[in-house]
Design an enzyme around this catalytic site. Structure first.
Site, PDB file in Angstrom:
ATOM      1  N   ARG A  50       0.764  -1.352  -0.035  1.00 23.26           N
ATOM      2  CA  ARG A  50       0.122   0.004  -0.078  1.00 23.26           C
ATOM      3  C   ARG A  50       0.772   1.293  -0.080  1.00 23.26           C
ATOM      4  O   ARG A  50       0.607   2.223  -0.798  1.00 23.26           O
ATOM      5  CB  ARG A  50      -0.875  -0.049   1.177  1.00 23.26           C
ATOM      6  CG  ARG A  50      -1.870   0.995   1.078  1.00 23.26           C
ATOM      7  CD  ARG A  50      -2.959   0.998   2.286  1.00 23.26           C
ATOM      8  NE  ARG A  50      -2.504   1.056   3.662  1.00 23.26           N
ATOM      9  CZ  ARG A  50      -3.218   0.899   4.608  1.00 23.26           C
ATOM     10  NH1 ARG A  50      -4.570   0.561   4.579  1.00 23.26           N
ATOM     11  NH2 ARG A  50      -2.622   0.955   5.894  1.00 23.26           N
ATOM     12  N   LYS A 149      -2.561   6.877   1.224  1.00 31.48           N
ATOM     13  CA  LYS A 149      -2.317   7.210   2.446  1.00 31.48           C
ATOM     14  C   LYS A 149      -1.333   8.270   2.695  1.00 31.48           C
ATOM     15  O   LYS A 149      -0.007   8.043   2.948  1.00 31.48           O
ATOM     16  CB  LYS A 149      -2.013   5.838   3.365  1.00 31.48           C
ATOM     17  CG  LYS A 149      -2.179   6.025   5.034  1.00 31.48           C
ATOM     18  CD  LYS A 149      -2.165   4.552   5.470  1.00 31.48           C
ATOM     19  CE  LYS A 149      -2.026   4.854   6.890  1.00 31.48           C
ATOM     20  NZ  LYS A 149      -3.212   5.431   7.510  1.00 31.48           N
ATOM     21  N   GLU A 182     -16.216   6.528   5.376  1.00 32.91           N
ATOM     22  CA  GLU A 182     -15.388   5.827   6.540  1.00 32.91           C
ATOM     23  C   GLU A 182     -15.314   6.704   7.896  1.00 32.91           C
ATOM     24  O   GLU A 182     -16.085   7.624   7.707  1.00 32.91           O
ATOM     25  CB  GLU A 182     -13.942   5.618   6.119  1.00 32.91           C
ATOM     26  CG  GLU A 182     -12.953   6.654   5.921  1.00 32.91           C
ATOM     27  CD  GLU A 182     -11.567   6.679   5.214  1.00 32.91           C
ATOM     28  OE1 GLU A 182     -11.137   5.495   5.728  1.00 32.91           O
ATOM     29  OE2 GLU A 182     -10.963   7.244   4.744  1.00 32.91           O
TER      30      GLU A 182
HETATM   31  N1  PMP Z   1      -9.242   5.015   7.297  1.00 31.53           N
HETATM   32  C1  PMP Z   1      -8.067   5.918   7.512  1.00 31.53           C
HETATM   33  C2  PMP Z   1      -8.502   7.242   7.100  1.00 31.53           C
HETATM   34  C3  PMP Z   1      -6.983   5.681   8.211  1.00 31.53           C
HETATM   35  O1  PMP Z   1      -6.081   6.644   8.542  1.00 31.53           O
HETATM   36  C4  PMP Z   1      -7.038   4.343   8.431  1.00 31.53           C
HETATM   37  C5  PMP Z   1      -5.627   3.819   9.270  1.00 31.53           C
HETATM   38  N2  PMP Z   1      -5.636   4.066  10.539  1.00 31.53           N
HETATM   39  C6  PMP Z   1      -7.788   3.305   8.327  1.00 31.53           C
HETATM   40  C7  PMP Z   1      -8.901   3.597   7.528  1.00 31.53           C
HETATM   41  C8  PMP Z   1      -7.662   1.595   8.774  1.00 31.53           C
HETATM   42  O2  PMP Z   1      -6.624   1.309   7.892  1.00 31.53           O
HETATM   43  P1  PMP Z   1      -5.895   0.010   8.292  1.00 31.53           P
HETATM   44  O3  PMP Z   1      -6.567  -1.056   8.637  1.00 31.53           O
HETATM   45  O4  PMP Z   1      -4.899  -0.180   7.204  1.00 31.53           O
HETATM   46  O5  PMP Z   1      -4.982   0.522   9.620  1.00 31.53           O
END
Ligand code: PMP
Length: 288
Positions: A50, A149, A182
């Site tokens: 990622r 990200k 989200e």
């Molecule tokens: N959405 C956002 C905006 C995030 O920053 C994160 C990570 N903290 C997630 C979802 C969850 O992703 P992951 O399971 O890869 O940590």
């Protein structure tokens, strides 16, 4: 604490980047938040993939290969004698001038921090979170794909501030069409009539590594799971709701916008998924 910074392990006090780094000046960079459980880094390869995709999307050259990055991440944990930690991997555009131009930045900067994590307070894993929907909308994917990200988290930070103003620890963010994208730092799932449902990444969500683990867990537990467009109404009338993230893991939600979800207690499927997640993190992953 030893920090990996551009090829060296340095003390925390010496882990400094320039005020001309575009990561600082413009949020120009990418990052990952990764977990180490009992000496295993959970889904390290997926996180590094990622990270590579995020970097590619912003035309940022990777300073190290996947194998080298993996080694540096493991070594940062070893240097700090950690077996359980939160790992932050950051690549910034590097030092440039005061203009935007990333091509004037000589080389990207890479640092890795491995430290303890403050999860949500334990009681919320047992009793569930009460969350709200905030007015700030998730950034339109056409403006900045939330699948990247990036170090640009102001949109999420505004959501987080609003959550706090409403007395909540986390908040649902809608996209500009009013569908659920989200939370500010977590993905969101509901359980309705035995089915697990989550918004598609195209609605403005990050493709969470924990989120993808939930799909594997659902398969293992033979629970139906699918992506769907979701409104606040779908959460209000759901039987169960939970959030996922590397920091949060799997956390139940029992109230949204003052409406009790299901029985108002963490539901049985959420608990099954959480238990399976806790088993998996101890056995899956790269040994440091
Ligand atoms: N959405 C956002 C905006 C995030 O920053 C994160 C990570 N903290 C997630 C979802 C969850 O992703 P992951 O399971 O890869 O940590």
């Amino acid at each position: 604490m030893k920090i990996y910074l551009d090829g060296k392990f340095v003390d925390e006090a010496d882990a400094k980047v320039s005020v001309f780094d575009h990561g600082l000046l413009y949020g120009d960079g990418v990052f990952e938040g990764i977990r180490l459980y009992g000496g295993n880094i959970f889904r390290l390869d997926e996180h590094l993939e990622r990270l590579e995709y995020s970097a590619k999307a912003i035309l940022l050259p990777m300073p190290l290969s996947r194998k080298e990055l993996s080694e540096v991440t493991c070594e940062t944990c070893r240097q700090n004698k950690l077996t359980d930690a939160y790992i932050r991997l950051v690549i910034t555009r590097g030092v440039g001038d005061l203009g935007l131009a990333p091509w004037l930045c000589a080389k990207p900067s890479l640092f890795v921090i491995a430290s303890k994590i403050a999860l949500y307070p334990k009681e919320h894993y047992e009793n569930g979170l009460s969350i709200v929907t905030v007015p700030t909308r998730r950034i339109n994917p056409a403006a900045l794909p939330p699948t990247i990200k990036s170090l640009n988290y102001l949109n999420n930070i505004l959501g987080k501030i609003e959550a706090r103003q409403f007395g909540a620890l986390e908040a649902i963010m809608l996209n500009d069409q009013g569908y659920i994208a989200e939370c500010t730092a977590d993905n969101v799932f509901v359980v309705h009539k035995g089915e697990i449902i989550t918004p598609a990444a195209s609605q403005g969500a990050l493709k969470g590594i924990t989120r993808s683990t939930i799909f594997d867990i659902a398969k293992e537990l033979k629970l139906p799971i699918r992506e769907a467009d979701m409104t606040r109404y779908d959460v209000w009338v759901s039987d169960e709701c939970f959030l996922t993230g590397s920091g949060a893991e799997v956390i139940p939600v029992v109230k949204l916008d003052g409406r009790e979800i299901g029985t108002g207690k963490p539901g049985p499927i959420t608990q099954q998924v959480l238990a399976s997640f806790r088993r998996r993190v101890l056995v899956e992953g790269a040994r440091i």
